[in-house]
Scaffold this active site. Structure first.
Site, PDB file in Angstrom:
ATOM      1  N   TYR A  33       0.827  -1.204   0.000  1.00 39.84           N
ATOM      2  CA  TYR A  33       0.000   0.000   0.000  1.00 39.84           C
ATOM      3  C   TYR A  33       0.857   1.247   0.000  1.00 39.84           C
ATOM      4  O   TYR A  33       2.070   1.188   0.216  1.00 39.84           O
ATOM      5  CB  TYR A  33      -0.958   0.008   1.203  1.00 39.84           C
ATOM      6  CG  TYR A  33      -0.303   0.317   2.529  1.00 39.84           C
ATOM      7  CD1 TYR A  33       0.525  -0.604   3.167  1.00 39.84           C
ATOM      8  CD2 TYR A  33      -0.490   1.545   3.162  1.00 39.84           C
ATOM      9  CE1 TYR A  33       1.124  -0.320   4.389  1.00 39.84           C
ATOM     10  CE2 TYR A  33       0.108   1.841   4.379  1.00 39.84           C
ATOM     11  CZ  TYR A  33       0.908   0.904   4.984  1.00 39.84           C
ATOM     12  OH  TYR A  33       1.517   1.199   6.179  1.00 39.84           O
ATOM     13  N   ARG A  52       8.234   3.838  -4.747  1.00 38.68           N
ATOM     14  CA  ARG A  52       8.254   2.927  -3.590  1.00 38.68           C
ATOM     15  C   ARG A  52       7.212   1.820  -3.753  1.00 38.68           C
ATOM     16  O   ARG A  52       7.447   0.675  -3.370  1.00 38.68           O
ATOM     17  CB  ARG A  52       8.019   3.697  -2.288  1.00 38.68           C
ATOM     18  CG  ARG A  52       8.137   2.781  -1.065  1.00 38.68           C
ATOM     19  CD  ARG A  52       8.090   3.529   0.239  1.00 38.68           C
ATOM     20  NE  ARG A  52       6.801   4.190   0.442  1.00 38.68           N
ATOM     21  CZ  ARG A  52       6.517   4.982   1.461  1.00 38.68           C
ATOM     22  NH1 ARG A  52       7.440   5.224   2.391  1.00 38.68           N
ATOM     23  NH2 ARG A  52       5.323   5.544   1.578  1.00 38.68           N
ATOM     24  N   ARG A 100      -8.346 -20.178  -1.617  1.00 33.17           N
ATOM     25  CA  ARG A 100      -7.306 -20.032  -0.598  1.00 33.17           C
ATOM     26  C   ARG A 100      -6.243 -21.118  -0.695  1.00 33.17           C
ATOM     27  O   ARG A 100      -6.542 -22.310  -0.703  1.00 33.17           O
ATOM     28  CB  ARG A 100      -7.928 -20.046   0.803  1.00 33.17           C
ATOM     29  CG  ARG A 100      -6.917 -19.692   1.882  1.00 33.17           C
ATOM     30  CD  ARG A 100      -7.550 -19.598   3.266  1.00 33.17           C
ATOM     31  NE  ARG A 100      -6.557 -19.155   4.240  1.00 33.17           N
ATOM     32  CZ  ARG A 100      -5.653 -19.944   4.804  1.00 33.17           C
ATOM     33  NH1 ARG A 100      -5.644 -21.225   4.517  1.00 33.17           N
ATOM     34  NH2 ARG A 100      -4.767 -19.470   5.654  1.00 33.17           N
ATOM     35  N   HIS A 102      -1.613 -21.086   0.088  1.00 35.96           N
ATOM     36  CA  HIS A 102      -0.536 -20.150   0.398  1.00 35.96           C
ATOM     37  C   HIS A 102       0.269 -19.736  -0.845  1.00 35.96           C
ATOM     38  O   HIS A 102       0.595 -18.569  -1.026  1.00 35.96           O
ATOM     39  CB  HIS A 102       0.412 -20.740   1.444  1.00 35.96           C
ATOM     40  CG  HIS A 102      -0.193 -20.798   2.812  1.00 35.96           C
ATOM     41  ND1 HIS A 102      -1.310 -21.559   3.116  1.00 35.96           N
ATOM     42  CD2 HIS A 102       0.146 -20.189   3.968  1.00 35.96           C
ATOM     43  CE1 HIS A 102      -1.628 -21.412   4.379  1.00 35.96           C
ATOM     44  NE2 HIS A 102      -0.751 -20.580   4.931  1.00 35.96           N
ATOM     45  N   LYS A 146       6.469  -1.926   1.992  1.00 36.30           N
ATOM     46  CA  LYS A 146       5.286  -1.327   2.626  1.00 36.30           C
ATOM     47  C   LYS A 146       4.101  -2.273   2.428  1.00 36.30           C
ATOM     48  O   LYS A 146       3.244  -2.063   1.567  1.00 36.30           O
ATOM     49  CB  LYS A 146       5.016   0.066   2.028  1.00 36.30           C
ATOM     50  CG  LYS A 146       4.104   0.926   2.892  1.00 36.30           C
ATOM     51  CD  LYS A 146       4.226   2.373   2.498  1.00 36.30           C
ATOM     52  CE  LYS A 146       3.200   3.261   3.183  1.00 36.30           C
ATOM     53  NZ  LYS A 146       3.327   3.322   4.638  1.00 36.30           N
ATOM     54  N   GLU A 178      12.004   2.452  14.216  1.00 41.08           N
ATOM     55  CA  GLU A 178      11.112   3.504  13.715  1.00 41.08           C
ATOM     56  C   GLU A 178       9.818   3.455  14.514  1.00 41.08           C
ATOM     57  O   GLU A 178       9.665   2.618  15.409  1.00 41.08           O
ATOM     58  CB  GLU A 178      10.841   3.306  12.218  1.00 41.08           C
ATOM     59  CG  GLU A 178      10.167   1.983  11.901  1.00 41.08           C
ATOM     60  CD  GLU A 178       9.935   1.763  10.405  1.00 41.08           C
ATOM     61  OE1 GLU A 178       9.796   2.744   9.671  1.00 41.08           O
ATOM     62  OE2 GLU A 178       9.899   0.587  10.000  1.00 41.08           O
ATOM     63  N   LEU A 202      11.170   1.187   7.164  1.00 39.81           N
ATOM     64  CA  LEU A 202      10.591   1.623   5.902  1.00 39.81           C
ATOM     65  C   LEU A 202      11.314   2.885   5.439  1.00 39.81           C
ATOM     66  O   LEU A 202      11.544   3.790   6.251  1.00 39.81           O
ATOM     67  CB  LEU A 202       9.104   1.937   6.094  1.00 39.81           C
ATOM     68  CG  LEU A 202       8.390   2.377   4.816  1.00 39.81           C
ATOM     69  CD1 LEU A 202       8.196   1.190   3.884  1.00 39.81           C
ATOM     70  CD2 LEU A 202       7.055   3.032   5.129  1.00 39.81           C
TER      71      LEU A 202
HETATM   72  N1  PDD Z   1       3.022   5.546   7.744  1.00 41.15           N
HETATM   73  N2  PDD Z   1       7.552   3.801   8.972  1.00 41.15           N
HETATM   74  C1  PDD Z   1       6.387   3.158   8.978  1.00 41.15           C
HETATM   75  C2  PDD Z   1       6.308   1.827   9.658  1.00 41.15           C
HETATM   76  C3  PDD Z   1       5.240   3.713   8.359  1.00 41.15           C
HETATM   77  O1  PDD Z   1       4.082   3.061   8.342  1.00 41.15           O
HETATM   78  C4  PDD Z   1       5.359   4.980   7.741  1.00 41.15           C
HETATM   79  C5  PDD Z   1       4.203   5.623   7.048  1.00 41.15           C
HETATM   80  C6  PDD Z   1       6.602   5.638   7.780  1.00 41.15           C
HETATM   81  C7  PDD Z   1       6.798   6.974   7.125  1.00 41.15           C
HETATM   82  O2  PDD Z   1       6.765   6.848   5.719  1.00 41.15           O
HETATM   83  P1  PDD Z   1       6.242   8.063   4.812  1.00 41.15           P
HETATM   84  O3  PDD Z   1       7.058   9.230   5.190  1.00 41.15           O
HETATM   85  O4  PDD Z   1       6.499   7.590   3.429  1.00 41.15           O
HETATM   86  O5  PDD Z   1       4.778   8.264   5.108  1.00 41.15           O
HETATM   87  C8  PDD Z   1       7.682   5.016   8.379  1.00 41.15           C
HETATM   88  C9  PDD Z   1       1.738   5.895   7.234  1.00 41.15           C
HETATM   89  C10 PDD Z   1       1.559   5.708   5.819  1.00 41.15           C
HETATM   90  C11 PDD Z   1       1.407   7.305   7.645  1.00 41.15           C
HETATM   91  O6  PDD Z   1       1.028   7.477   8.791  1.00 41.15           O
HETATM   92  O7  PDD Z   1       1.497   8.199   6.848  1.00 41.15           O
END
Ligand code: PDD
Length: 282
Positions: A33, A52, A100, A102, A146, A178, A202
């Site tokens: 996503y 991405r 279904r 895997h 993602k 993170e 991420l």
């Molecule tokens: N979050 N790390 C994680 C685990 C995330 O889910 C997200 C984004 C980020 C930051 O990525 P970006 O800067 O591309 O949004 C880091 C969701 C999509 C959000 O709250 O926006």
């Protein structure tokens, strides 16, 4: 006004939009996503999000639901039909519908679903800074993709919610990786520290853009992991994400960070990012 969603060729009222019960996104979290900010009618850093999305799809061997040009048309149409200027666009690509099992289906047809919701960029409520708590990082070993396999993130965010905190930073092998839905940063002696890119984090688009803005404005960045104890002794801390941009972190696990108020480096980066999103006059 009712919200309009897109699912596999159909634009419909969000309340009536559905996916098949055997969609692999539902049954296996076999899907990826993106969340993209819409500010003043523009999708912010759209090309970076598209790149991405492709990296995430490639990591799972997931076919594209359509060409990039087609995707642009669909997203533009979702924006148009929802009649919003500012919002958060959510798009999800799944490996589609199959009995279904895997292993991948023989001829998967990817599904695409898109929603948009109203949202306020840079709300005043976040400018004063937010508390963050920490928890173990329970996630798998491809956090660089993602994917919608987000249960550890959900549990971490719930922990934040129950602690009246805005976010929960996850700790793996003694370092902060993170946040549940954001990247984590500290400031020490004027330089900015964040976890290096690897499969434990991420690659946030906000992170990527902020690194460029910092470099262009002579703010030193160190891409090195930091420990929870480093947050407690940092001068400043902040988090970044598409849905919150740059947010000062003023408390960590119940202790004040720095002076307990947004620090000068964080505020500068926040201003630089705001200019990036809305232009200097925005
Ligand atoms: N979050 N790390 C994680 C685990 C995330 O889910 C997200 C984004 C980020 C930051 O990525 P970006 O800067 O591309 O949004 C880091 C969701 C999509 C959000 O709250 O926006």
């Amino acid at each position: 006004m009712s919200r309009v969603a897109y699912v596999d060729g159909c634009y419909s009222d969000l309340r009536r939009a559905t996916v098949p019960i055997e969609d692999r996104g539902l049954q296996f979290a076999d899907s990826v996503y993106e969340v993209i900010a819409l500010v003043a009618g523009q999708l912010v850093d759209f090309d970076l999000h598209l790149a991405r999305l492709k990296r995430s799809r490639d990591g799972l061997g997931l076919p594209a639901p359509m060409t990039d040009a087609g995707l642009r048309v669909v997203l533009g149409e979702v924006v148009r039909r929802n009649r919003l200027r500012d919002g958060l666009l959510y798009l999800q690509v799944t490996r589609g519908q199959a009995p279904r099992g895997h292993a991948f289906p023989a001829a998967p047809r990817a599904s695409l679903m898109v929603t948009l919701r109203a949202w306020t960029p840079f709300p005043g409520s976040l400018a004063a800074g937010v508390p963050v708590v920490s928890t173990d990082d329970l996630r798998w070993r491809r956090c660089d993709l993602k994917t919608t396999g987000l249960l550890p993130n959900v549990l971490a965010k719930q922990r934040a919610h129950e602690a009246d905190a805005f976010e929960c930073w996850m700790v793996k092998a003694g370092v902060v990786t993170e946040g549940a839905s954001s990247n984590a940063w500290i400031v020490r002696d004027g330089s900015v520290h964040t976890h290096p890119l690897c499969d434990d984090v991420l690659g946030g688009i906000t992170r990527e853009v902020l690194l460029e803005l910092a470099a262009a404005n002579d703010i030193e960045v160190v891409e090195r992991a930091f420990r929870p104890a480093d947050v407690e002794t940092a001068d400043e801390a902040f988090l970044t994400s598409t849905s919150s941009f740059v947010v000062p972190v003023i408390a960590f696990d119940g202790s004040e960070v720095g002076t307990g108020a947004p620090g000068p480096v964080t505020c500068r980066l926040r201003d630089l990012y705001r200019n990036h999103v809305s232009g200097p006059a925005g």
